[in-house]
Design an enzyme around this catalytic site. Structure first.
Site, PDB file in Angstrom:
ATOM      1  N   ASP A 185       0.855  -1.189   0.000  1.00 15.16           N
ATOM      2  CA  ASP A 185       0.000   0.000   0.000  1.00 15.16           C
ATOM      3  C   ASP A 185       0.894   1.243   0.000  1.00 15.16           C
ATOM      4  OD1 ASP A 185      -3.219   0.540   1.014  1.00 15.16           O
ATOM      5  OD2 ASP A 185      -1.789   2.203   1.080  1.00 15.16           O
ATOM      6  N   ASN A 235     -12.840  -3.349   2.697  1.00 13.20           N
ATOM      7  CA  ASN A 235     -13.805  -2.253   2.806  1.00 13.20           C
ATOM      8  C   ASN A 235     -14.765  -2.350   1.621  1.00 13.20           C
ATOM      9  OD1 ASN A 235     -12.385  -1.207   5.047  1.00 13.20           O
ATOM     10  ND2 ASN A 235     -10.981  -0.090   3.704  1.00 13.20           N
ATOM     11  N   GLY A 282     -15.811   2.315   3.930  1.00 14.82           N
ATOM     12  CA  GLY A 282     -14.453   2.856   3.834  1.00 14.82           C
ATOM     13  C   GLY A 282     -13.766   2.599   2.514  1.00 14.82           C
ATOM     14  N   GLN A 283     -14.507   2.117   1.511  1.00 13.70           N
ATOM     15  CA  GLN A 283     -13.874   1.807   0.218  1.00 13.70           C
ATOM     16  C   GLN A 283     -13.661   3.086  -0.593  1.00 13.70           C
ATOM     17  OE1 GLN A 283     -16.019  -1.042  -2.204  1.00 13.70           O
ATOM     18  NE2 GLN A 283     -14.301  -1.303  -3.624  1.00 13.70           N
ATOM     19  N   HIS A 297     -10.562  -5.472  -3.180  1.00  9.74           N
ATOM     20  CA  HIS A 297      -9.229  -5.772  -2.640  1.00  9.74           C
ATOM     21  C   HIS A 297      -9.311  -6.095  -1.158  1.00  9.74           C
ATOM     22  CE1 HIS A 297      -9.952  -1.409  -2.320  1.00  9.74           C
ATOM     23  NE2 HIS A 297      -9.263  -1.450  -1.198  1.00  9.74           N
ATOM     24  N   HIS A 322      -6.893  -5.716   2.365  1.00 16.01           N
ATOM     25  CA  HIS A 322      -5.715  -5.150   3.013  1.00 16.01           C
ATOM     26  C   HIS A 322      -5.170  -6.220   3.958  1.00 16.01           C
ATOM     27  CE1 HIS A 322      -6.844  -0.754   2.285  1.00 16.01           C
ATOM     28  NE2 HIS A 322      -8.003  -1.353   2.073  1.00 16.01           N
TER      29      HIS A 322
HETATM   30  P1  AMP Z   1      -9.804   1.323   0.245  1.00 20.49           P
HETATM   31  O1  AMP Z   1     -10.096   2.527   1.102  1.00 20.49           O
HETATM   32  O2  AMP Z   1     -10.135   0.037   0.945  1.00 20.49           O
HETATM   33  O3  AMP Z   1     -10.435   1.438  -1.115  1.00 20.49           O
HETATM   34  O4  AMP Z   1      -8.241   1.271   0.085  1.00 20.49           O
HETATM   35  C1  AMP Z   1      -7.547   1.816  -0.986  1.00 20.49           C
HETATM   36  C2  AMP Z   1      -6.080   1.746  -0.638  1.00 20.49           C
HETATM   37  O5  AMP Z   1      -5.335   1.932  -1.829  1.00 20.49           O
HETATM   38  C3  AMP Z   1      -5.601   2.795   0.359  1.00 20.49           C
HETATM   39  O6  AMP Z   1      -5.045   2.151   1.506  1.00 20.49           O
HETATM   40  C4  AMP Z   1      -4.541   3.577  -0.419  1.00 20.49           C
HETATM   41  O7  AMP Z   1      -3.450   3.977   0.378  1.00 20.49           O
HETATM   42  C5  AMP Z   1      -4.138   2.578  -1.483  1.00 20.49           C
HETATM   43  N1  AMP Z   1      -3.570   3.144  -2.702  1.00 20.49           N
HETATM   44  C6  AMP Z   1      -4.040   4.172  -3.430  1.00 20.49           C
HETATM   45  N2  AMP Z   1      -3.273   4.373  -4.517  1.00 20.49           N
HETATM   46  C7  AMP Z   1      -2.296   3.440  -4.488  1.00 20.49           C
HETATM   47  C8  AMP Z   1      -1.191   3.124  -5.329  1.00 20.49           C
HETATM   48  N3  AMP Z   1      -0.922   3.815  -6.456  1.00 20.49           N
HETATM   49  N4  AMP Z   1      -0.371   2.106  -4.975  1.00 20.49           N
HETATM   50  C9  AMP Z   1      -0.606   1.414  -3.848  1.00 20.49           C
HETATM   51  N5  AMP Z   1      -1.648   1.645  -3.010  1.00 20.49           N
HETATM   52  C10 AMP Z   1      -2.477   2.652  -3.323  1.00 20.49           C
END
Ligand code: AMP
Ligand code: ZN
Length: 114
Positions: free
Chosen positions: A30, A87, A93-94, A100, A102
């Site tokens: 991340d 999420n 929280g998505q 995906h 985490h």
């Molecule tokens: P969510 O809130 O569950 O949709 O999580 C999205 C996640 O993607 C967040 O933890 C961000 O920090 C992560 N994220 C966003 N852009 C990138 C990227 N280019 N490379 C890696 N992680 C990313």
């Protein structure tokens, strides 16, 4: 899904630090980690949310889970453990609408989550 960031990461059009890859799954760090270990696991197939899963996608989600366990084992987390978070929708929280997990570890994790 031209504009989907995680599809671009899956196609290597956007760089990421890949920690695991197979035919169906990619795992990468991340960009904004909330713990010493913060890895995202995505299906290479675009699925926007759990509600968008089609018949057969359960296999893919199972593969994500298996990949998470492999990565955790490789990182030596079998004793200390980890947290797997998904999420779903804005209220969950998505922020990125490509399904995906985490994988979070490396510090004490409180419960319930925020
Ligand atoms: P969510 O809130 O569950 O949709 O999580 C999205 C996640 O993607 C967040 O933890 C961000 O920090 C992560 N994220 C966003 N852009 C990138 C990227 N280019 N490379 C890696 N992680 C990313
Ligand atoms: Zn996508």
């Amino acid at each position: 899904m031209e504009e989907c960031l995680f599809c671009k990461i899956a196609k290597k059009e956007v760089p990421s630090t890949i920690v695991y890859e197979d035919d169906d799954v990619l795992a990468f760090n991340d960009i904004n980690p909330v713990a010493p270990v913060h890895i995202l696991l995505i299906p290479k197939k675009h699925i926007s949310t759990f509600f968008a899963m089609e018949p057969g996608d359960g296999m893919l989600v199972g593969k994500l889970h298996e990949a998470a366990v492999k990565v955790a084992r490789n990182l030596g987390l079998t004793e200390k453990g980890f947290r797997l978070v998904a999420n779903c929708q804005r209220g969950g929280g998505q922020l990125i609408f490509h399904l995906h997990y985490h994988l979070i570890a490396g510090r004490p994790l409180g419960w319930p989550p925020g």
